[in-house]
Design a protein around this motif. Structure first.
Motif, mmCIF file in Angstrom:
data_model
loop_
_atom_site.group_PDB
_atom_site.id
_atom_site.type_symbol
_atom_site.label_atom_id
_atom_site.label_comp_id
_atom_site.label_asym_id
_atom_site.label_seq_id
_atom_site.Cartn_x
_atom_site.Cartn_y
_atom_site.Cartn_z
ATOM 1 N N GLY A 151 -20.452 2.611 -13.703
ATOM 2 C CA GLY A 151 -21.016 3.204 -12.499
ATOM 3 C C GLY A 151 -21.371 2.177 -11.433
ATOM 4 N N ARG A 152 -20.445 1.267 -11.156
ATOM 5 C CA ARG A 152 -20.732 0.239 -10.149
ATOM 6 C C ARG A 152 -19.465 -0.120 -9.377
ATOM 7 N NH1 ARG A 152 -19.820 -5.351 -11.906
ATOM 8 N NH2 ARG A 152 -18.707 -5.285 -13.876
ATOM 9 N N GLN A 153 -19.668 -0.749 -8.235
ATOM 10 C CA GLN A 153 -18.550 -1.226 -7.423
ATOM 11 C C GLN A 153 -18.071 -2.569 -7.954
ATOM 12 O OE1 GLN A 153 -19.544 -1.587 -3.304
ATOM 13 N NE2 GLN A 153 -20.093 0.568 -3.086
ATOM 14 N N LEU A 154 -16.767 -2.732 -8.016
ATOM 15 C CA LEU A 154 -16.200 -4.025 -8.380
ATOM 16 C C LEU A 154 -15.792 -4.794 -7.127
ATOM 17 C CD1 LEU A 154 -13.991 -2.903 -11.391
ATOM 18 C CD2 LEU A 154 -16.210 -4.047 -11.470
ATOM 19 N N ALA A 155 -15.247 -4.081 -6.145
ATOM 20 C CA ALA A 155 -14.830 -4.711 -4.889
ATOM 21 C C ALA A 155 -14.953 -3.675 -3.777
ATOM 22 C CB ALA A 155 -13.393 -5.212 -4.995
ATOM 23 N N ASN A 156 -15.460 -4.112 -2.632
ATOM 24 C CA ASN A 156 -15.632 -3.223 -1.490
ATOM 25 C C ASN A 156 -15.121 -3.924 -0.235
ATOM 26 O OD1 ASN A 156 -16.337 -1.108 0.149
ATOM 27 N ND2 ASN A 156 -18.509 -1.152 -0.373
ATOM 28 N N GLU A 157 -14.951 -3.152 0.806
ATOM 29 C CA GLU A 157 -14.440 -3.676 2.081
ATOM 30 C C GLU A 157 -13.110 -4.397 1.876
ATOM 31 O OE1 GLU A 157 -15.676 -3.093 5.143
ATOM 32 O OE2 GLU A 157 -17.290 -1.908 4.261
ATOM 33 N N CYS A 158 -12.238 -3.812 1.055
ATOM 34 C CA CYS A 158 -10.923 -4.396 0.803
ATOM 35 C C CYS A 158 -9.983 -3.971 1.926
ATOM 36 C CB CYS A 158 -10.383 -3.918 -0.539
ATOM 37 S SG CYS A 158 -11.446 -4.386 -1.930
ATOM 38 N N LYS A 159 -9.389 -4.971 2.588
ATOM 39 C CA LYS A 159 -8.522 -4.684 3.729
ATOM 40 C C LYS A 159 -7.222 -5.461 3.596
ATOM 41 C CE LYS A 159 -12.337 -3.638 6.776
ATOM 42 N NZ LYS A 159 -12.934 -3.793 8.079
ATOM 43 N N ASP A 160 -6.126 -4.774 3.905
ATOM 44 C CA ASP A 160 -4.837 -5.458 3.941
ATOM 45 C C ASP A 160 -4.674 -6.093 5.319
ATOM 46 O OD1 ASP A 160 -4.155 -3.376 5.671
ATOM 47 O OD2 ASP A 160 -2.741 -2.445 4.292
ATOM 48 N N ALA A 161 -3.544 -6.736 5.570
ATOM 49 C CA ALA A 161 -3.344 -7.451 6.835
ATOM 50 C C ALA A 161 -3.448 -6.513 8.028
ATOM 51 C CB ALA A 161 -1.988 -8.148 6.829
ATOM 52 N N GLU A 162 -2.925 -5.298 7.906
ATOM 53 C CA GLU A 162 -2.961 -4.339 9.017
ATOM 54 C C GLU A 162 -4.396 -3.868 9.285
ATOM 55 O OE1 GLU A 162 -1.335 -2.326 12.118
ATOM 56 O OE2 GLU A 162 -0.248 -3.639 10.752
ATOM 57 N N GLN A 163 -5.144 -3.594 8.234
ATOM 58 C CA GLN A 163 -6.527 -3.130 8.396
ATOM 59 C C GLN A 163 -7.448 -4.231 8.887
ATOM 60 O OE1 GLN A 163 -6.970 -1.804 4.369
ATOM 61 N NE2 GLN A 163 -6.694 0.346 4.908
ATOM 62 N N ALA A 164 -7.102 -5.482 8.613
ATOM 63 C CA ALA A 164 -7.963 -6.608 9.001
ATOM 64 C C ALA A 164 -7.809 -6.974 10.471
ATOM 65 C CB ALA A 164 -7.656 -7.818 8.134
ATOM 66 N N LYS A 165 -6.747 -6.489 11.117
ATOM 67 C CA LYS A 165 -6.560 -6.799 12.542
ATOM 68 C C LYS A 165 -7.735 -6.227 13.328
ATOM 69 C CE LYS A 165 -1.522 -6.839 12.658
ATOM 70 N NZ LYS A 165 -0.335 -6.119 13.144
ATOM 71 N N PRO A 166 -8.183 -6.980 14.349
ATOM 72 C CA PRO A 166 -9.276 -6.443 15.157
ATOM 73 C C PRO A 166 -8.813 -5.205 15.908
ATOM 74 C CG PRO A 166 -8.503 -8.528 16.045
ATOM 75 C CD PRO A 166 -7.767 -8.292 14.764
#
Length: 184
Positions: A151-166
């Motif tokens: 019941g816990r998060q292992l990884a959050n705010e995971c972004k690929d190259a397209e999602q990381a673009k401003p």
């Protein structure tokens, strides 16, 4: 016969009738007996569960087909890979296959896991591996990896190259009281 003796005699007779008419589970007046019965019943269930777990470990062929698929490392040959950078320096790679949209392979902590699609009402992409308790949830803005067993998060705010673009710079509207930046 006095009135108090008559009341006692009636209550004793009434109690005797109740015991003869009551089911066996209510007949016991000793509070320790039902507890002993419950404890005895609980032990065989625990032993049966342990026996099933031992049988699964002793006989790998006894695993269900779904458990077997989830425990095996998936083949990623011919799959497209997408790298995700997550907060706290975590990294995830997802392998997708154009011919199979029901499954993905997810690389997390040097291990490759097979996850199966689970339908959602929100439109999010949700994939699970119930054997290991991994859940990947992907939305247009980010992705997250969860451990459903703990019941816990292992990884959050995971972004690929397209999602990381401003995000595209939007011209500020003068009606909002924000002036556009000027060079100089």
């Amino acid at each position: 016969m006095s009135l108090s003796k008559l009341a006692i005699a009636c209550s004793v007779a009434l109690g005797a009738m109740t015991l003869t008419l009551a089911p066996a589970s209510f007949a016991a007046t000793d509070t320790k007996e039902p507890a002993k019965a419950k404890a005895v019943k609980a032990k065989p269930k625990a032993k049966a569960t342990k026996a099933k777990a031992a049988a699964k470990e002793a006989h790998p062929l006894a695993m269900s087909v779904v458990d077997k698929e989830e425990s095996d490392e998936p083949d990623t040959a011919g799959s497209a890979s997408t790298d995700f950078n997550c907060e706290l320096g975590n990294k995830i790679t997802i392998y997708t296959n154009a011919t199979d949209d029901k499954h993905i392979a997810l690389r997390w902590k040097k291990r490759l896991h097979r996850l199966s699609r689970v339908g959602t009402t929100t439109g999010a992409n949700r994939f699970e591996n119930r054997l290991y308790g991994l859940v990947w949830i992907g939305i247009p803005a980010k992705g997250m990896l969860l451990d459903s067993k703990q019941g816990r998060q292992l990884a959050n705010e995971c972004k690929d190259a397209e999602q990381a673009k401003p995000a595209a710079v939007v011209e500020a509207a003068p009606s909002l009281g924000v002036l556009p930046a000027t060079g100089g």
